[in-house]
Design a protein around this motif. Structure first.
Motif, PDB file in Angstrom:
ATOM      1  N   GLU A   1     -10.226  -0.213   2.241  1.00 24.49           N
ATOM      2  CA  GLU A   1      -9.580  -0.132   0.932  1.00 24.49           C
ATOM      3  C   GLU A   1      -8.230  -0.845   0.970  1.00 24.49           C
ATOM      4  OE1 GLU A   1      -9.456   3.841  -0.674  1.00 24.49           O
ATOM      5  OE2 GLU A   1     -11.442   4.279   0.149  1.00 24.49           O
TER       6      GLU A   1
ATOM      7  N   ALA B   1      -3.696   6.426   6.406  1.00 27.77           N
ATOM      8  CA  ALA B   1      -4.628   7.335   7.078  1.00 27.77           C
ATOM      9  C   ALA B   1      -4.503   7.147   8.575  1.00 27.77           C
ATOM     10  CB  ALA B   1      -6.065   7.058   6.625  1.00 27.77           C
TER      11      ALA B   1
ATOM     12  N   ASN C   1      -0.656   4.270   0.688  1.00 29.77           N
ATOM     13  CA  ASN C   1      -1.505   5.263   1.316  1.00 29.77           C
ATOM     14  C   ASN C   1      -1.663   4.950   2.796  1.00 29.77           C
ATOM     15  OD1 ASN C   1      -2.278   6.408  -1.341  1.00 29.77           O
ATOM     16  ND2 ASN C   1      -3.291   4.450  -1.571  1.00 29.77           N
TER      17      ASN C   1
ATOM     18  N   CYS D   1       4.334   8.062   0.533  1.00 26.56           N
ATOM     19  CA  CYS D   1       2.950   7.643   0.777  1.00 26.56           C
ATOM     20  C   CYS D   1       2.036   8.858   0.725  1.00 26.56           C
ATOM     21  CB  CYS D   1       2.804   7.013   2.164  1.00 26.56           C
ATOM     22  SG  CYS D   1       3.589   5.420   2.342  1.00 26.56           S
TER      23      CYS D   1
ATOM     24  N   PRO E   1       0.832  -1.206   0.000  1.00 32.23           N
ATOM     25  CA  PRO E   1       0.000   0.000   0.000  1.00 32.23           C
ATOM     26  C   PRO E   1       0.864   1.251   0.000  1.00 32.23           C
ATOM     27  CG  PRO E   1      -0.581  -1.460   1.823  1.00 32.23           C
ATOM     28  CD  PRO E   1       0.636  -2.020   1.172  1.00 32.23           C
TER      29      PRO E   1
ATOM     30  N   ARG F   1     -11.442   4.047   4.465  1.00 32.88           N
ATOM     31  CA  ARG F   1      -9.998   3.836   4.279  1.00 32.88           C
ATOM     32  C   ARG F   1      -9.564   2.494   4.866  1.00 32.88           C
ATOM     33  NH1 ARG F   1      -9.417   6.907   0.180  1.00 32.88           N
ATOM     34  NH2 ARG F   1      -8.899   9.102   0.553  1.00 32.88           N
TER      35      ARG F   1
ATOM     36  N   SER G   1      -5.592  -0.560  -0.762  1.00 32.09           N
ATOM     37  CA  SER G   1      -4.397   0.259  -0.994  1.00 32.09           C
ATOM     38  C   SER G   1      -4.103   1.221   0.157  1.00 32.09           C
ATOM     39  CB  SER G   1      -4.547   1.053  -2.296  1.00 32.09           C
ATOM     40  OG  SER G   1      -5.596   1.996  -2.166  1.00 32.09           O
ATOM     41  N   TRP G   2      -4.870   1.120   1.231  1.00 32.42           N
ATOM     42  CA  TRP G   2      -4.669   1.993   2.388  1.00 32.42           C
ATOM     43  C   TRP G   2      -4.375   1.183   3.629  1.00 32.42           C
ATOM     44  CZ3 TRP G   2      -4.907   7.394   2.887  1.00 32.42           C
ATOM     45  CH2 TRP G   2      -5.211   8.076   1.695  1.00 32.42           C
ATOM     46  N   ARG G   3      -3.541   1.750   4.493  1.00 36.78           N
ATOM     47  CA  ARG G   3      -3.322   1.239   5.845  1.00 36.78           C
ATOM     48  C   ARG G   3      -3.764   2.347   6.791  1.00 36.78           C
ATOM     49  NH1 ARG G   3      -3.086  -2.919   3.636  1.00 36.78           N
ATOM     50  NH2 ARG G   3      -1.363  -4.378   3.558  1.00 36.78           N
ATOM     51  N   THR G   4      -4.172   1.964   7.972  1.00 39.51           N
ATOM     52  CA  THR G   4      -4.644   2.946   8.953  1.00 39.51           C
ATOM     53  C   THR G   4      -3.980   2.736  10.298  1.00 39.51           C
ATOM     54  OG1 THR G   4      -6.531   1.547   9.507  1.00 39.51           O
ATOM     55  CG2 THR G   4      -6.897   3.241   7.825  1.00 39.51           C
TER      56      THR G   4
END
Length: 132
Positions: A124, A13, A11, A42, A9, A121, A126-129
């Motif tokens: 998704e 958030a 991206n 990122c 990923p 997010r 392609s995102w990590r949080t």
């Protein structure tokens, strides 16, 4: 040699809710992590929720420091993040609950989004949080 692994990923958030203006020492870690993620190319969003939404009110971050030596204000960190194209977002529910109608948000804030924006997010690929 081909790999069946999906691409990493690009991206990230962050949700900041516990690092409030009452505890400025807690806000530095997520802000530094966001800067590190930008250094790794990122795309980064920071969602301010609950009482942490107060960081985006004019005057709060400008007069807050994470350390007793006061070498860098929280606003200086937020401006550095904005200059690196990090999206600073306030939760719309937190804005209603924690920010008075007569208060202005800092210019670096990119507006209000609902809780669904952060939850999306997390779903998704392609995102990590991360939550602070």
């Amino acid at each position: 040699m081909s790999s069946n692994n999906p691409p990493a990923p690009e991206n990230l958030a962050f949700l900041i809710w516990a690092a409030t203006p009452d505890h400025p020492e807690l806000i530095t870690t997520p802000l530094v992590h966001a800067l590190a993620a930008r250094a790794l190319d990122c795309q980064v969003e920071i969602h301010f929720a609950g009482p942490a939404a107060r960081w985006l009110v004019e005057g709060i971050a400008a007069n807050s420091y994470a350390t007793p030596t006061r070498e860098k204000s929280i606003l200086a960190f937020l401006r550095e993040l904005a200059a690196e194209d990090v999206q600073l977002l306030v939760c719309s529910m937190a804005k209603e609950a924690w920010i008075r109608p007569d208060e202005k948000l800092i210019a670096e804030c990119h507006g209000a989004v609902g809780a669904t924006a952060f939850v999306a997010r997390t779903l998704e690929p392609s995102w990590r949080t991360a939550v602070y």
